[in-house]
Structure formats: structure tokens, C-alpha cells
Design an enzyme around this catalytic site. Structure first.
Site, short mmCIF file in Angstrom:
data_model
loop_
_atom_site.label_atom_id
_atom_site.label_comp_id
_atom_site.label_asym_id
_atom_site.label_seq_id
_atom_site.Cartn_x
_atom_site.Cartn_y
_atom_site.Cartn_z
N VAL A 1 -0.72 -33.73 -46.23
CA VAL A 1 -1.08 -35.16 -46.18
C VAL A 1 -0.36 -36.01 -47.24
O VAL A 1 -0.51 -37.22 -47.26
CB VAL A 1 -2.61 -35.41 -46.25
CG1 VAL A 1 -3.31 -34.91 -45.01
CG2 VAL A 1 -3.23 -34.83 -47.51
N SER B 1 -1.13 -29.64 -48.16
CA SER B 1 -1.36 -28.43 -47.36
C SER B 1 -0.15 -27.51 -47.22
O SER B 1 -0.29 -26.39 -46.75
CB SER B 1 -1.86 -28.79 -45.98
OG SER B 1 -3.23 -29.10 -46.05
N TYR C 1 -2.25 -28.25 -37.50
CA TYR C 1 -3.64 -28.48 -37.07
C TYR C 1 -3.71 -28.69 -35.57
O TYR C 1 -3.09 -27.93 -34.82
CB TYR C 1 -4.27 -29.65 -37.85
CG TYR C 1 -3.84 -29.63 -39.28
CD1 TYR C 1 -4.23 -28.55 -40.10
CD2 TYR C 1 -3.00 -30.59 -39.83
CE1 TYR C 1 -3.80 -28.48 -41.41
CE2 TYR C 1 -2.57 -30.51 -41.14
CZ TYR C 1 -2.97 -29.46 -41.92
OH TYR C 1 -2.55 -29.38 -43.19
N LYS D 1 -0.51 -24.16 -48.71
CA LYS D 1 -1.26 -23.08 -48.05
C LYS D 1 -0.35 -21.92 -47.63
O LYS D 1 -0.81 -20.80 -47.47
CB LYS D 1 -2.01 -23.64 -46.84
CG LYS D 1 -3.13 -24.61 -47.25
CD LYS D 1 -3.70 -25.37 -46.05
CE LYS D 1 -4.81 -26.34 -46.47
NZ LYS D 1 -5.22 -27.23 -45.36
N TYR E 1 -8.02 -24.49 -55.29
CA TYR E 1 -7.57 -25.21 -54.08
C TYR E 1 -7.08 -26.62 -54.40
O TYR E 1 -6.01 -27.05 -53.94
CB TYR E 1 -8.71 -25.23 -53.05
CG TYR E 1 -8.33 -25.99 -51.81
CD1 TYR E 1 -7.49 -25.44 -50.85
CD2 TYR E 1 -8.79 -27.29 -51.60
CE1 TYR E 1 -7.11 -26.15 -49.72
CE2 TYR E 1 -8.42 -28.02 -50.47
CZ TYR E 1 -7.58 -27.44 -49.54
OH TYR E 1 -7.20 -28.16 -48.43
N1 GLN Z 1 -5.86 -31.50 -50.17
C1 GLN Z 1 -5.99 -31.91 -48.81
C2 GLN Z 1 -7.42 -31.67 -48.30
O1 GLN Z 1 -7.97 -30.66 -48.57
C3 GLN Z 1 -4.99 -31.15 -47.98
C4 GLN Z 1 -5.05 -31.51 -46.53
C5 GLN Z 1 -3.71 -31.57 -45.88
O2 GLN Z 1 -2.66 -31.71 -46.48
N2 GLN Z 1 -3.75 -31.56 -44.57
O3 GLN Z 1 -7.98 -32.48 -47.64
#
Ligand code: GLN
Length: 304
Positions: A258, A63, A240, A66, A188
Site C-alpha cells: 500500500v 506488504s 489480494y 511479506k 509486523y
Molecule cells: N501495513 C499494511 C497493513 O497491514 C500493509 C498492507 C498492504 O500493503 N497491503 O494494513
């Protein structure tokens, strides 16, 4: 500020910390990463580097990507973006579908998965080769052309990506996705599978500490207004439903993934990245959160 001494102290204090948290396993390839990987890299605005541990080893940024896709979409379509994605904290897990129902398919912010999928849709609409455009942007801000996707991680997530598939299709039903769901998801899953080290991440995020200018040449990549907005979003939405906790403990804008990476920055001071794969229940690196809290304790400075 003696960052050298501070990182040495952090390294020794955390060397024997028992591993808490669990490595992400819902993306099968990520489950294979050794839980004891641990590295940190700080780059200050004078161009000086400080690091320890596995700071040069590349991992899946997930993430954290992003932030790069948001910056590119803001450059591409400007304020139009905010008609399709909001700028409010969500207070729910990163992959939640629940708010979309009441909010007519408009994601709360660009850093939850729904928001990042809308941003990916914008990139698919605006670039003939969106994956290439995103990599080129990262190469430009890091000065390192060797940064790339890990196709095995991208395929692994594509295979299991039921929730992201649901999110994109649900938003399409509200008219907030212009392109084919498969094309948006392909971008994505690849952006999440970009591999960077703590050093690469610090090098990339120094842009956001340096008012949108590259450190070495002072060339402007983002305007100061764009940087203000991206930093504000990292501060309020970068973790988050733990964004408040990170602000409370660390007091810097940042973004987690993650894969166990966290990157944070102190405007006009430094950018810093930490990597430790085991995650807390909110999907943020457990050790990474503690290490960054210690960093702002030891420097005595945060943005507050
Ligand atoms: N690729 C992961 C997902 O879409 C990214 C989520 C994350 O890093 N929080 O679930």
C-alpha cells in the site's frame, strides 16, 4: 531484449498520465507521500540495470515485506509452516477477517495480513531478535546494509492498527499465534515500515528470478523448491483479490504494497519494481499495474 528502449518508451507513454487512485491514508504517515512520485527499475539476470524517474528514492514497502518474512520463515521451520497457513488465493481484501471464522484461524495464504501475522509469529518464536534477523536477511540479499525501518511509519501504523490487532487476537483464540500479540504486531508493523527504493527491490527480487542464488556470487540463499513455492504464491496471492487480474494483464509473479510499490519478476530474465503511490480500490498501485502490463506487452514475453 532492449530493456533500455522499452523503459524509455514506457517513461514517455506514461509521463502525462493523469493521476488515478488515492494514496493510502489509513496509515497517517503514508498520506503525506506526494502522489506524483513515479519510478521504475529493472535488473536483468546478466546484472544490467535500467531505470527512470524516482527509482532511487526509498519508500515504505508495506506488504512487499511479506515476501522477505515468508522466505525467512521457510528457511527457519521448513514445511511445518504449512500446518499454520494455507496456500490458496483468498479473493477477499488484504485485511479481511471473514474467512478466519470458518477456517479455524488458519489464514488462506501468507500474503494476506492474517497470513503475514502468522509468519511474523513464527519469526518471533525462532529468532531472539526477529526485527534484526529480517533486516540482516534483506541486507544479505541486496548487499546493502543501509536498508532500515522508518520508525515514524511503524509508530503511525501501530497507532491506527485496529484491524491487525483484531486479526492477531482472533487467530490467538484459535491457538494459531504462539507469542504475545504485542510482540507479533511490533515485528509486523516494523517489517511493513521498511524503506527501499525500486532499485533495492529489483536487487532483492532478482534472487527469485535466479533460482534462489545471489546474482554476483551464485551463492544459494533459497533452494529451487523454496523459490518455486514463493513465486507460485506471488502469482496466485500477491495482489489480494486482484491476483487474477494481475496474472491476466501482466502474466508475472509479483507483490504489491500500500506504499504504492509493485515488484514483479520473470524467472531467468529479470526483476522489476515500479513505484507510484495512488492506489486502486483493491489497494494496488493503479499506475504500477498499467506500467507492468505495458512492460510485458512490449517485451512480448511473460511466464505464460
Ligand atoms: N501495513 C499494511 C497493513 O497491514 C500493509 C498492507 C498492504 O500493503 N497491503 O494494513
Amino acid at each position: 531484449m532492449d530493456y533500455n528502449l522499452i523503459l524509455k518508451q514506457i517513461q514517455s507513454e506514461f509521463a502525462d498520465t493523469p493521476i488515478s487512485g488515492r494514496v493510502a491514508s489509513y496509515i497517517p504517515e503514508l498520506a503525506k507521500v506526494p502522489p506524483d512520485k513515479f519510478g521504475m527499475h529493472l535488473l536483468d539476470c546478466k546484472g544490467r540495470h535500467y531505470c527512470f524517474g524516482d527509482s532511487n528514492e526509498r519508500f515504505s514497502i508495506q506488504s512487499i515485506s511479506k515476501v522477505f518474512s515468508l522466505a525467512l520463515a521457510m528457511k527457519a521451520i521448513g514445511d511445518e509452516l504449512w500446518n499454520r497457513v494455507d496456500v490458496e488465493p483468498s479473493g477477499v481484501p488484504f485485511n479481511s477477517l471473514s474467512q478466519l471464522e470458518n477456517e479455524a484461524g488458519i489464514p488462506r495464504n501468507p500474503f494476506i495480513n492474517a497470513g503475514a501475522l502468522v509468519v511474523a509469529d513464527v519469526l518471533v518464536s525462532n529468532f531472539s531478535n526477529p526485527k534484526g534477523a529480517l533486516l540482516t536477511f534483506i541486507h544479505e540479499i541486496t548487499g546493502d546494509d543501509s536498508i532500515d525501518f522508518d520508525p515514524v511509519v511503524a509508530a503511525s501504523e501501530a497507532q491506527e492498527g485496529y484491524r491487525n490487532r483484531a486479526l492477531v487476537n482472533y487467530m490467538k483464540s484459535f491457538g494459531n499465534i504462539e507469542n504475545k500479540a504485542a510482540d507479533v504486531l511490533d515485528l509486523y508493523f516494523h517489517q511493513c515500515a521498511i524503506e527501499m527504493s525500486c532499485k533495492d527491490l529489483a536487487q532483492a527480487f532478482i534472487l527469485f528470478s535466479n533460482q534462489g542464488k545471489l546474482l554476483e556470487t551464485e551463492r544459494e540463499i533459497l533452494t529451487s523448491v523454496q523459490v518455486k513455492r514463493i513465486n507460485a504464491l506471488m502469482q496466485t496471492c500477491g495482489f489480494y483479490d486482484e491476483a487474477g487480474e494481475f496474472t491476466f494483464k501482466v502474466g508475472l509473479p509479483g507483490k504489491s504494497g500500500v506504499g504504492g510499490g509493485i515488484v514483479a519478476l520473470h524467472p531467468q530474465h529479470y526483476a522489476v519494481a515500479v513505484w507510484s503511490p495512488p492506489l486502486n480500490p483493491n489497494g494496488n498501485s493503479a499506475l504500477g499495474m498499467d506500467v507492468l502490463e505495458r512492460l510485458t506487452q512490449l517485451t512480448g514475453l511473460s511466464i505464460f
